[in-house]
Motif scaffolding. Structure first.
Motif, PDB file in Angstrom:
ATOM      1  N   LYS A   1     -28.267 112.239  55.377  1.00 14.40           N
ATOM      2  CA  LYS A   1     -28.842 111.252  55.620  1.00 14.40           C
ATOM      3  C   LYS A   1     -29.097 110.421  54.182  1.00 14.40           C
ATOM      4  O   LYS A   1     -29.907 111.045  53.214  1.00 14.40           O
ATOM      5  CB  LYS A   1     -29.817 111.488  56.159  1.00 14.40           C
ATOM      6  CG  LYS A   1     -30.494 109.839  56.907  1.00 14.40           C
ATOM      7  CD  LYS A   1     -31.764 109.422  57.337  1.00 14.40           C
ATOM      8  CE  LYS A   1     -32.755 109.048  57.513  1.00 14.40           C
ATOM      9  NZ  LYS A   1     -33.820 108.383  58.764  1.00 14.40           N
TER      10      LYS A   1
ATOM     11  N   THR B   1     -30.465 107.424  52.980  1.00 17.08           N
ATOM     12  CA  THR B   1     -31.415 106.128  52.721  1.00 17.08           C
ATOM     13  C   THR B   1     -31.018 104.892  51.563  1.00 17.08           C
ATOM     14  O   THR B   1     -30.246 104.784  50.962  1.00 17.08           O
ATOM     15  CB  THR B   1     -33.265 106.119  53.088  1.00 17.08           C
ATOM     16  OG1 THR B   1     -33.507 106.347  51.414  1.00 17.08           O
ATOM     17  CG2 THR B   1     -33.281 107.487  54.311  1.00 17.08           C
TER      18      THR B   1
ATOM     19  N   ALA C   1     -28.982 104.056  57.892  1.00 17.22           N
ATOM     20  CA  ALA C   1     -28.948 104.529  56.816  1.00 17.22           C
ATOM     21  C   ALA C   1     -27.345 105.030  57.186  1.00 17.22           C
ATOM     22  O   ALA C   1     -26.441 104.567  57.370  1.00 17.22           O
ATOM     23  CB  ALA C   1     -29.671 105.856  56.787  1.00 17.22           C
TER      24      ALA C   1
END
Lengths: 112, 117
Positions: free
Chosen positions: B38, B40, B88
């Protein structure tokens, strides 16, 4: 405290110049990597090192040279910079080549 | 050659719902590893979950789980009870388990997830 330190966070360079991107990891990992993230492209693998030994180089240009002075350091020297080199460069590390990565926060390079 | 494809450019969901993100991969190897990361808004890239190809059971970590369909070369990421903070870019990645194990990951282009209140 950051576990992988990349310096500088932002870098503006003139075309034709040379820069060194710094990466230090304090996780005790044995493998380290460099990736590049450009606009509209996925994260691209550049180099991998294990125990300070180059394992893989997927960078077409010799202008990109990794340097590992210590087991927990893997710097990236870029010579004769071009505007196309503008990208965010991420350093990562893992315990072994089979383990999960931890990424640094990246160095955003802009070449003008 | 390895290839990882994420066809969903972006997904928008309401908070507390379940979302599935797709990923298909190509490899010649019989043994490989699949990952989801992921990224951000600040640019930080965080490891979420992995699936080893030889394991039949789908991996689960917290509110992340995987839907591994080996015959279809597919590894979907399922996020249950989504939260605003899950907004995200999600990347699927693969590592082949070749003889010269270099640790190289091949990433997909990513899927932008937006979670709305």
């Amino acid at each position: 405290d950051p576990k992988i330190i990349q310096k500088p966070k932002y870098l503006v360079a003139v075309t034709g110049s040379e820069k060194i991107l710094i990466c230090e990891q304090y996780l005790g990992h044995n493998a380290m990597y460099w990736y590049r993230q450009s606009a509209k492209k996925p994260l691209e693998f550049m180099f991998s090192y294990s125990y300070q030994k180059l394992m893989d180089n997927q960078t077409a240009s010799s202008r990109f040279q990794p340097q590992s002075s210590k087991k927990n350091h893997l710097d990236l020297q870029i010579t004769a910079l071009k505007p196309d080199d503008s990208a965010t460069y991420f350093c990562a590390s893992s315990q072994t080549a089979n383990s999960d990565y931890t990424f640094g926060s990246g160095t955003r390079l802009l070449v003008i | 050659a390895q290839k990882v494809t994420q066809t969903q450019t972006s997904i928008s969901v309401m908070e507390k719902t379940t979302v599935t993100m797709d990923c298909v991969y190509e490899t010649q190897d019989s043994s490989y590893f699949l990952f989801w990361y992921k990224q951000t808004a600040s640019g930080e890239i965080v490891f979420l979950i992995r699936q080893d190809s030889y394991k039949k059971e789908n991996a689960t970590v917290g509110h992340y789980s995987l839907n591994f369909q080996k015959p279809k070369s597919s590894i979907g990421l399922i996020i249950t009870a989504t939260q605003i903070e899950d907004s995200a870019v999600y990347f699927c990645a693969m590592r082949e388990n070749t003889g010269a194990n270099t640790g190289k990951l091949t990433f997909g282009h990513g899927t932008i997830l937006r979670v709305h209140p």
